[in-house]
Scaffold this motif. Structure first.
Motif, PDB file in Angstrom:
ATOM      1  N   PRO A   1       0.903  -1.202  -0.194  1.00 33.58           N
ATOM      2  CA  PRO A   1      -0.056  -0.058   0.060  1.00 33.58           C
ATOM      3  C   PRO A   1       0.814   1.284  -0.055  1.00 33.58           C
ATOM      4  O   PRO A   1       0.308   2.446  -0.155  1.00 33.58           O
ATOM      5  N   GLU A   2       2.174   1.030   0.246  1.00 29.31           N
ATOM      6  CA  GLU A   2       3.028   2.474   0.179  1.00 29.31           C
ATOM      7  C   GLU A   2       3.408   2.865  -1.111  1.00 29.31           C
ATOM      8  O   GLU A   2       3.775   3.978  -1.311  1.00 29.31           O
ATOM      9  N   LEU A   3       3.300   2.076  -2.254  1.00 23.92           N
ATOM     10  CA  LEU A   3       3.741   2.320  -3.714  1.00 23.92           C
ATOM     11  C   LEU A   3       2.663   3.245  -4.337  1.00 23.92           C
ATOM     12  O   LEU A   3       1.263   3.265  -4.297  1.00 23.92           O
ATOM     13  N   ARG A   4       3.159   3.840  -5.180  1.00 24.63           N
ATOM     14  CA  ARG A   4       2.433   4.816  -6.086  1.00 24.63           C
ATOM     15  C   ARG A   4       2.299   3.906  -7.433  1.00 24.63           C
ATOM     16  O   ARG A   4       3.324   3.216  -7.576  1.00 24.63           O
ATOM     17  N   LEU A   5       1.194   3.801  -8.033  1.00 28.05           N
ATOM     18  CA  LEU A   5       0.784   2.944  -9.064  1.00 28.05           C
ATOM     19  C   LEU A   5       0.414   3.623 -10.297  1.00 28.05           C
ATOM     20  O   LEU A   5      -0.422   4.479 -10.240  1.00 28.05           O
ATOM     21  N   GLY A   6       0.815   3.339 -11.473  1.00 23.47           N
ATOM     22  CA  GLY A   6       0.710   3.991 -12.762  1.00 23.47           C
ATOM     23  C   GLY A   6       0.550   2.925 -13.939  1.00 23.47           C
ATOM     24  O   GLY A   6       1.205   2.058 -14.145  1.00 23.47           O
ATOM     25  N   THR A   7      -0.419   3.406 -14.749  1.00 20.38           N
ATOM     26  CA  THR A   7      -0.397   2.664 -16.121  1.00 20.38           C
ATOM     27  C   THR A   7       0.604   3.613 -17.265  1.00 20.38           C
ATOM     28  O   THR A   7       0.494   4.865 -17.379  1.00 20.38           O
TER      29      THR A   7
END
Length: 316
Positions: free
Chosen positions: A55-61
Motif C-alpha cells: 500500500p505504500e507504492l504509487r501505481l501507474g499505467t
C-alpha cells in the motif's frame, strides 16, 4: 532521493509470483510500480494486486491505450483501481500504435491527437461524477455516469513524445510520460513542458557487462520500436534522423537483419542502459539530473532471475 519506479510484471515471472517482490519494493527504495499494455498482462490487473500487496507504492499505467476500450469502460476500470489505491493511482493514457490498435484489437486508429484530447476531457468529467452527454470531435457519449466516482479522482498523465502532445499534456493533464530517450534528450523534452510539471520516462535497463549481448538485444528492440512512425518522428526531432536513416531504409526494404546491423553502437548505448548494476543505477540517476522526475526502469533479460535484478537495481 526522489521517485524510483519499476515496470511490472516481469516478463518471465507469473503474475501471482510477484507478491513477495512487490512487498519488498518500498524497503528497497522503490516508490512506484508502472505497467504497460501490449500483448502480455493488461495494464490494470497487476496494479490491483500491487495495491493490496504494498500500500505504500504509487501505481501507474504507462500506458492504457485510448482506443482499445470504450471511454466508459476505461473510466470504470481506472475508477476501480483508484478506489483500491486512493491518491496513489495515476492513469497514464496514450495512443499506443496501429499494430496494437488496428492489428490486434480491430479498432480504427484515426486522429490520435484529437482522440487522446477528447478521452482526457471525458475522463475528467466522469471522474468528477458528472452525467456525461457530449459530442466530442472523435466520439459521442450519452448519459454516462460512474456509479462510484473515485475519491479523490486519479491524476491523469499523457503519453507524449513531440511538442504537440507535450503541450497538450502541459495544458490539460497532470504529467507527461515519455519513452525511448537518452539522458541527453531529457532537457529538450523538459523544455516543452516547463518546470513544476511531472515528467515520467520508461528507461530500458540491461544489467550485464556482456556488451555484445546488451547491444544485440538493444538493436532488436530499437529496430522493432523506432521504425514505428511516431517513434521515427520523435528521433528525427531529437536529432537522430541521419544516424537511424540506414535502419529505416533496410527495414522498408524488408531486410530485418540489415536493419539491426546498421544501428550505430552510440545510438544503442544512448538508449539502452547496460553495464554492472552500479553503472546502470548511475545512468538512471543521470536522467533525473537532466530533468526527469520519475524514471521507470524496464528490466531487459540477462539470463538471471529478473527478481534478483530488480533488487540489484534498487537505489542506494
Amino acid at each position: 532521493m526522489g521517485r524510483w519506479g519499476i515496470t511490472l510484471p516481469l516478463t518471465a515471472v507469473p503474475l501471482a509470483e510477484h507478491r513477495d517482490l512487490v512487498r519488498e519494493l518500498p524497503d528497497l527504495g522503490y516508490t512506484d510500480v508502472w505497467t504497460a499494455e501490449t500483448a502480455g498482462t493488461d495494464a490494470f490487473t497487476p496494479l490491483a494486486l500491487a495495491a493490496e500487496w504494498a500500500p505504500e507504492l504509487r501505481l501507474g499505467t504507462a500506458i492504457a491505450p485510448v482506443y482499445t476500450r470504450g471511454p466508459g469502460l476505461l473510466a470504470m476500470t481506472a475508477a476501480t483501481v483508484a478506489e483500491l489505491a486512493p491518491d496513489r493511482f495515476v492513469l497514464g493514457i496514450g495512443t499506443s500504435s496501429p499494430v496494437i490498435v488496428r492489428g490486434w484489437n480491430a479498432q480504427e486508429f484515426t486522429e490520435p491527437y484529437a482522440r487522446t484530447r477528447d478521452t482526457l476531457r471525458f475522463l475528467r468529467s466522469a471522474f468528477a461524477g458528472q452525467k456525461v452527454t457530449e459530442r466530442y470531435p472523435t466520439f459521442e457519449i450519452s448519459k454516462f455516469r460512474l456509479e462510484r466516482p473515485p475519491q479523490p479522482p486519479p491524476r491523469i498523465m499523457l503519453a507524449a513524445l513531440r511538442p504537440g502532445m507535450l503541450k497538450l499534456a502541459r495544458k490539460e493533464a497532470d504529467g507527461a510520460i515519455t519513452n525511448w530517450l537518452a539522458p541527453s534528450d531529457v532537457p529538450k523534452v523538459r523544455a516543452e513542458v516547463g518546470g513544476g510539471f511531472e515528467l515520467v520516462a520508461r528507461v530500458f535497463v540491461c544489467p550485464t557487462e556482456d556488451v555484445d549481448a546488451a547491444r544485440g538485444l538493444g538493436r532488436l528492440l530499437i529496430s522493432s520500436y523506432l521504425t514505428v512512425p511516431v517513434y521515427a518522428a520523435f528521433h528525427d526531432w531529437l536529432g537522430r534522423g541521419e544516424a537511424l536513416k540506414p535502419m529505416h531504409e533496410a527495414w522498408a526494404a524488408g531486410d530485418r537483419q540489415r536493419a539491426n546491423e546498421v544501428i550505430p553502437d552510440e545510438v544503442v548505448d544512448a538508449l539502452i542502459v547496460h553495464g554492472s548494476p552500479r553503472r546502470c543505477r548511475e545512468i538512471v540517476a543521470q536522467y533525473v539530473e537532466s530533468g526527469l522526475d520519475t524514471p521507470v526502469i524496464s528490466v531487459l533479460p540477462t539470463g538471471e532471475d529478473p527478481r534478483k535484478v530488480v533488487r540489484a537495481l534498487a537505489p542506494e
